[in-house]
Write a protein that holds these residues in place. Structure first.
Motif, PDB file in Angstrom:
ATOM      1  N   ILE A 166     -10.687  -2.096 -14.458  1.00 18.28           N
ATOM      2  CA  ILE A 166     -10.783  -2.372 -12.963  1.00 18.28           C
ATOM      3  C   ILE A 166     -12.082  -0.683 -11.881  1.00 18.28           C
ATOM      4  N   THR A 167     -11.907  -0.190 -12.380  1.00 21.04           N
ATOM      5  CA  THR A 167     -12.750   1.054 -11.114  1.00 21.04           C
ATOM      6  C   THR A 167     -14.576  -0.061 -11.981  1.00 21.04           C
TER       7      THR A 167
ATOM      8  N   SER B 182     -11.416   6.201 -16.362  1.00 20.44           N
ATOM      9  CA  SER B 182      -9.738   5.346 -15.590  1.00 20.44           C
ATOM     10  C   SER B 182      -9.376   6.925 -15.184  1.00 20.44           C
TER      11      SER B 182
ATOM     12  N   TRP C  52     -15.765  -1.280  -8.599  1.00 20.51           N
ATOM     13  CA  TRP C  52     -15.293  -0.087  -7.398  1.00 20.51           C
ATOM     14  C   TRP C  52     -16.743  -0.877  -7.448  1.00 20.51           C
TER      15      TRP C  52
ATOM     16  N   VAL D 171      -4.006  -0.569  -5.675  1.00 21.60           N
ATOM     17  CA  VAL D 171      -3.298   0.394  -7.137  1.00 21.60           C
ATOM     18  C   VAL D 171      -1.502  -0.340  -6.352  1.00 21.60           C
TER      19      VAL D 171
ATOM     20  N   VAL E 140       0.458   6.318 -11.739  1.00 19.85           N
ATOM     21  CA  VAL E 140      -0.400   5.293 -11.209  1.00 19.85           C
ATOM     22  C   VAL E 140      -1.824   5.383 -12.332  1.00 19.85           C
ATOM     23  N   GLU E 141      -2.031   4.304 -12.878  1.00 18.89           N
ATOM     24  CA  GLU E 141      -2.784   4.300 -14.086  1.00 18.89           C
ATOM     25  C   GLU E 141      -3.831   3.336 -13.651  1.00 18.89           C
ATOM     26  N   VAL E 142      -5.362   3.782 -13.889  1.00 23.63           N
ATOM     27  CA  VAL E 142      -5.950   2.590 -13.243  1.00 23.63           C
ATOM     28  C   VAL E 142      -6.952   2.661 -14.031  1.00 23.63           C
ATOM     29  N   SER E 143      -7.479   1.491 -14.836  1.00 24.45           N
ATOM     30  CA  SER E 143      -7.601   1.649 -15.902  1.00 24.45           C
ATOM     31  C   SER E 143      -9.463   1.339 -15.826  1.00 24.45           C
TER      32      SER E 143
ATOM     33  N   GLN F  63      -9.437  -2.058  -1.911  1.00 27.15           N
ATOM     34  CA  GLN F  63      -8.639  -1.761  -3.652  1.00 27.15           C
ATOM     35  C   GLN F  63      -7.484  -1.665  -3.557  1.00 27.15           C
TER      36      GLN F  63
END
Length: 171
Positions: free
Chosen positions: A57-58, A11, A61, A41, A51-54, A39
């Protein structure tokens, strides 16, 4: 501050202040990452934007180098407010096994193997059925071995945990 390196499956969180385009005035912020995959976001509406990317989600990638842009938008207006790069490293929990040696480590092993094979066979070149094969001269292999040993030494010096260089004698 945006991260410059993450592992797929990790994350990540950061903030970006865009005082000229605040969320309170109806603006939004979107990040677009373009590299081995694309991607998008969306930032959370806050001051500064969050900004928070779990990890979920990654995890999808693809590893590699991504260029990114931060885009402020409102209706049909859009403005690039920041850009940079993000190096996405492989998720080692799910990635296929790989040879983790550096280029210098791999090349040094190949050069040393070639030298070992050359010593018992003292032929510089030979010809079979009109096909000529010239081998790399031993002097050139020795020069390559020294070059890659030095490169490995530089790698060790720059990755030393204390930040102090360590000197070794190469023979």
């Amino acid at each position: 501050m945006e991260p410059t390196r993450i592992h797929a499956g990790d994350s990540a969180a950061w903030s970006r202040d865009v005082p000229d385009r605040p969320a309170t005035a109806g603006w939004g912020l979107r990040y677009v990452f373009s590299g081995p995959s694309r991607q998008v976001v969306e930032a959370l509406q806050a001051t500064p934007y969050q900004v928070e990317v779990s990890a979920a989600i990654t995890s999808s990638w693809a590893p590699g180098l991504y260029r990114w842009v931060a885009l402020a938008f409102r209706g049909d207006q859009r403005l690039t407010v920041a850009s940079g790069t993000l190096d996405v490293m492989a998720n080692l929990e799910t990635a296929d096994p790989t040879d983790a040696r550096t280029h210098a480590q791999k090349m040094l092993a190949l050069v040393e193997a070639a030298l070992e094979k050359r010593i018992p066979k003292d032929q510089q070149s030979y010809e079979i059925d009109g096909q000529r094969l010239d081998r790399i001269p031993i002097e050139k292999l020795n020069a390559l071995r020294l070059q890659y040993r030095r490169e490995l030494q530089r790698e060790k010096n720059t990755s030393w945990p204390t930040g102090r260089p360590v000197f070794y004698r190469l023979r």
